[in-house]
Write a protein that holds these residues in place. Structure first.
Motif, PDB file in Angstrom:
ATOM      1  N   VAL A  10      70.163  74.103 111.431  1.00  6.95           N
ATOM      2  CA  VAL A  10      70.906  73.333 112.357  1.00  6.95           C
ATOM      3  C   VAL A  10      70.441  71.814 112.481  1.00  6.95           C
ATOM      4  CG1 VAL A  10      71.569  73.726 114.684  1.00  6.95           C
ATOM      5  CG2 VAL A  10      71.384  75.676 113.354  1.00  6.95           C
ATOM      6  N   ARG A  11      69.231  71.722 112.778  1.00  5.70           N
ATOM      7  CA  ARG A  11      68.705  70.621 113.118  1.00  5.70           C
ATOM      8  C   ARG A  11      68.866  69.413 112.156  1.00  5.70           C
ATOM      9  NH1 ARG A  11      65.635  70.790 117.853  1.00  5.70           N
ATOM     10  NH2 ARG A  11      65.009  73.076 118.519  1.00  5.70           N
ATOM     11  N   LYS A  12      68.562  69.817 110.913  1.00  3.88           N
ATOM     12  CA  LYS A  12      68.437  68.674 109.911  1.00  3.88           C
ATOM     13  C   LYS A  12      69.218  69.083 108.666  1.00  3.88           C
ATOM     14  CE  LYS A  12      65.241  66.305 111.845  1.00  3.88           C
ATOM     15  NZ  LYS A  12      65.571  64.646 112.461  1.00  3.88           N
ATOM     16  N   GLY A  13      69.811  70.096 108.413  1.00  5.31           N
ATOM     17  CA  GLY A  13      70.547  70.715 107.374  1.00  5.31           C
ATOM     18  C   GLY A  13      69.574  71.312 106.359  1.00  5.31           C
ATOM     19  N   MET A  28      83.802  75.471 117.154  1.00  2.00           N
ATOM     20  CA  MET A  28      83.241  74.497 116.536  1.00  2.00           C
ATOM     21  C   MET A  28      82.596  73.377 117.496  1.00  2.00           C
ATOM     22  SD  MET A  28      84.974  71.991 113.535  1.00  2.00           S
ATOM     23  CE  MET A  28      86.208  73.167 113.199  1.00  2.00           C
ATOM     24  N   PRO A  29      81.590  73.941 118.127  1.00  2.00           N
ATOM     25  CA  PRO A  29      80.682  72.904 118.932  1.00  2.00           C
ATOM     26  C   PRO A  29      80.120  71.922 118.347  1.00  2.00           C
ATOM     27  CG  PRO A  29      79.635  75.053 118.320  1.00  2.00           C
ATOM     28  CD  PRO A  29      80.823  75.185 117.917  1.00  2.00           C
ATOM     29  N   ASN A  50      78.378  83.621 111.690  1.00  2.00           N
ATOM     30  CA  ASN A  50      78.342  82.620 110.586  1.00  2.00           C
ATOM     31  C   ASN A  50      78.275  81.120 111.055  1.00  2.00           C
ATOM     32  OD1 ASN A  50      77.660  82.892 107.477  1.00  2.00           O
ATOM     33  ND2 ASN A  50      79.474  81.285 107.464  1.00  2.00           N
ATOM     34  N   VAL A  51      77.479  80.236 110.739  1.00  2.00           N
ATOM     35  CA  VAL A  51      77.481  79.099 111.161  1.00  2.00           C
ATOM     36  C   VAL A  51      77.351  78.058 109.853  1.00  2.00           C
ATOM     37  CG1 VAL A  51      76.298  77.165 112.212  1.00  2.00           C
ATOM     38  CG2 VAL A  51      76.140  79.657 113.252  1.00  2.00           C
ATOM     39  N   ILE A  52      78.267  77.132 109.673  1.00  2.00           N
ATOM     40  CA  ILE A  52      78.336  76.011 108.539  1.00  2.00           C
ATOM     41  C   ILE A  52      78.170  74.666 109.628  1.00  2.00           C
ATOM     42  CG2 ILE A  52      80.024  74.924 107.027  1.00  2.00           C
ATOM     43  CD1 ILE A  52      81.385  77.421 106.692  1.00  2.00           C
ATOM     44  N   ARG A  53      77.188  74.005 108.940  1.00  2.00           N
ATOM     45  CA  ARG A  53      76.899  72.740 109.642  1.00  2.00           C
ATOM     46  C   ARG A  53      77.426  71.615 108.999  1.00  2.00           C
ATOM     47  NH1 ARG A  53      73.074  68.372 109.193  1.00  2.00           N
ATOM     48  NH2 ARG A  53      71.765  68.150 111.242  1.00  2.00           N
ATOM     49  N   PRO A  63      79.781  60.144 114.909  1.00  2.00           N
ATOM     50  CA  PRO A  63      78.295  60.466 114.734  1.00  2.00           C
ATOM     51  C   PRO A  63      77.827  61.882 115.146  1.00  2.00           C
ATOM     52  CG  PRO A  63      78.614  59.150 116.668  1.00  2.00           C
ATOM     53  CD  PRO A  63      80.062  59.372 115.953  1.00  2.00           C
ATOM     54  N   TYR A  64      79.029  62.738 115.534  1.00  2.00           N
ATOM     55  CA  TYR A  64      78.489  64.039 115.939  1.00  2.00           C
ATOM     56  C   TYR A  64      78.351  64.916 114.771  1.00  2.00           C
ATOM     57  CZ  TYR A  64      80.347  62.192 120.325  1.00  2.00           C
ATOM     58  OH  TYR A  64      80.569  61.501 121.371  1.00  2.00           O
ATOM     59  N   VAL A  65      77.641  66.024 114.927  1.00  2.12           N
ATOM     60  CA  VAL A  65      77.328  67.095 113.814  1.00  2.12           C
ATOM     61  C   VAL A  65      78.280  68.366 114.453  1.00  2.12           C
ATOM     62  CG1 VAL A  65      75.731  68.684 112.821  1.00  2.12           C
ATOM     63  CG2 VAL A  65      75.113  66.167 113.537  1.00  2.12           C
ATOM     64  N   LEU A  66      79.075  68.743 113.622  1.00  2.00           N
ATOM     65  CA  LEU A  66      79.956  69.960 114.033  1.00  2.00           C
ATOM     66  C   LEU A  66      79.424  71.292 113.510  1.00  2.00           C
ATOM     67  CD1 LEU A  66      83.723  68.478 113.081  1.00  2.00           C
ATOM     68  CD2 LEU A  66      82.145  68.582 115.340  1.00  2.00           C
ATOM     69  N   PHE A  67      79.393  72.174 114.189  1.00  2.00           N
ATOM     70  CA  PHE A  67      78.877  73.616 113.570  1.00  2.00           C
ATOM     71  C   PHE A  67      80.266  74.495 113.673  1.00  2.00           C
ATOM     72  CE2 PHE A  67      75.401  71.189 115.385  1.00  2.00           C
ATOM     73  CZ  PHE A  67      74.512  71.450 114.236  1.00  2.00           C
ATOM     74  N   TYR A  68      80.528  74.730 112.430  1.00  2.00           N
ATOM     75  CA  TYR A  68      81.826  75.724 112.618  1.00  2.00           C
ATOM     76  C   TYR A  68      81.242  77.164 112.314  1.00  2.00           C
ATOM     77  CZ  TYR A  68      85.910  77.975 110.206  1.00  2.00           C
ATOM     78  OH  TYR A  68      86.996  78.811 110.064  1.00  2.00           O
TER      79      TYR A  68
END
Length: 412
Positions: free
Chosen positions: A108-111, A201-202, A374-377, A384-389
């Protein structure tokens, strides 16, 4: 109990939540507001009987209704925050901690995707740790009004199939030496509950994710829980079954006198878009007793706050209010002695609408959860945002159509 001036409630209803986190004080204000509501409504009914309608009393009553709804919403919000469990803010920082949790946190943090193969999904993404999945489910039960009263099953397949006995085997009384005739077999039907995808999708900034003090699993749970609860509640009430659960209001509705298996029965108020002007409680009593005794033991009312506001004004023949507030914070109010569940997705009172449901939803409605969230980064789509599907699979539909009854605001 001393009655406070009504203007206190109309001002304080929206201010108290910002001034204090004391749920007890909020609940005390709510109870004082209800006392003022009853006094105002009594005065309104007296004016009507004297044929001296007072529009100021009507307006005051609506303000008190709004104040009570606001106070109740503030109480529920505070209680929801208090029940939010700590998933362990430092578990990702402790050496030798749970390997999968640490690996998920790194993803989650770095992929980084190493050590996550056990939780990988062929379609992309990774399952959240079991504790986070459990927390999301627990919070959904608190936030989603229908989930809190319905039956919930967890499955590992895409479709849950449940056999249901429509009629039992034939039985009868016989004497000791009488011939035992062969009895008829029970009639079974199979109901299917397909699970469909629900997503949220936060988004987070890279600096937020780099903060070592942030518990990323708890953050994801908190971000998606409200979105999931709102979407699934709407589907459980009125979903059409297309890429979503089938709501209990979407089942085929028939007059209770013509009820048969697979249909949800309704009673008509006798007036389009309204309760009867005379003795409105009678039709509600009739609705209660359309439900068999075995279902009534665990029955709940389900309606939205606007319908509830109308029912607050109704008294029985002895002058007692049929709507009663809960006796302590965090519990539900009651109507005619049965718990009342507020679901904003129920329709408003209108001609031919069914804004009131009454029944044993534990037996009447089934929610099916497929295991896992389930979470997709996605760090690319909204820089510049990171989405979490974030997705989960949910199904639902009527289980026992005889366990839920509706009140239809129609002439027949």
């Amino acid at each position: 109990m001393t009655t406070k001036p009504s203007h206190d409630f109309e001002v304080k209803a929206h201010a108290r939540a910002d001034a204090t986190n004391d749920v007890t004080h909020l609940f005390d204000d709510f109870m004082h507001a209800f006392d003022e509501f009853k006094s105002t409504n009594d005065a309104r009914l007296t004016a009507i009987e004297s044929k001296k309608d007072d529009i100021l009393l009507d307006q005051k009553l609506e303000r008190l209704n709004a104040a009570m709804d606001s106070q109740n919403a503030n109480i529920e919000h505070m209680l929801a925050k208090q029940m939010r469990p700590n998933l362990g803010a430092d578990h990702g920082l402790v050496a030798g901690g749970n390997e999968y949790k640490d690996a998920f946190s790194a993803y989650v943090r770095k992929g980084e995707e190493k050590s996550l193969s056990a939780g990988s999904n062929p379609d992309g993404g990774y399952l959240v740790p079991a504790e986070t999945d459990l927390d999301i489910g627990r919070r959904l039960a608190a936030l989603s009004p229908i989930r809190s009263i319905a039956s919930v099953r967890q499955v590992s397949s895409a479709v849950y199939k449940k056999p249901v006995a429509i009629s039992g085997p034939a039985v009868g009384w016989v004497g000791e030496t009488d011939v035992r005739p062969e009895t008829g077999a029970s009639t079974l039907a199979e109901i299917e509950y397909p699970t469909t995808e629900l997503y949220a999708m936060p988004a987070a900034t890279a600096s937020f994710l780099d903060d070592a003090a942030v518990d990323v699993e708890q953050w994801i749970a908190e971000e998606v829980e409200v979105a999931f609860a709102e979407q699934e509640t709407a589907a459980f009430v009125s979903g059409d079954g297309v890429k979503k659960p089938t709501g209990f209001l979407s089942a085929n509705q028939v007059a209770e006198s013509s009820w048969s298996w697979g249909n949800v029965g309704y009673m008509a108020t006798g007036e389009a878009g309204a309760l009867p002007a005379s003795n409105p409680s009678d039709v509600l009593i009739d609705l209660v007793y359309t439900l068999k005794a075995g279902y009534r033991q665990n029955a709940n009312w389900v309606m939205n706050r606007r319908t509830q506001a109308q029912l607050r004004k109704i008294k029985d023949a002895d002058g007692n209010y049929l709507w009663q507030p809960s006796h302590q914070p965090g519990t539900r109010p009651s109507f005619m002695g049965f718990s009342l569940v507020e679901a904003e997705d129920m329709p408003d009172v209108a001609a031919d609408a069914t804004p009131i449901a009454f029944g044993d939803f534990r037996r009447g409605y089934l929610i099916v959860d497929r295991l896992g969230v389930n979470v997709i980064r996605d760090p690319y789509s909204a820089k510049p945002y990171v989405l979490f599907y974030t997705t989960k699979r949910v199904g639902g539909g009527v289980l026992d159509s005889d366990a839920i009854k509706l009140l239809k605001f129609s002439a027949s």
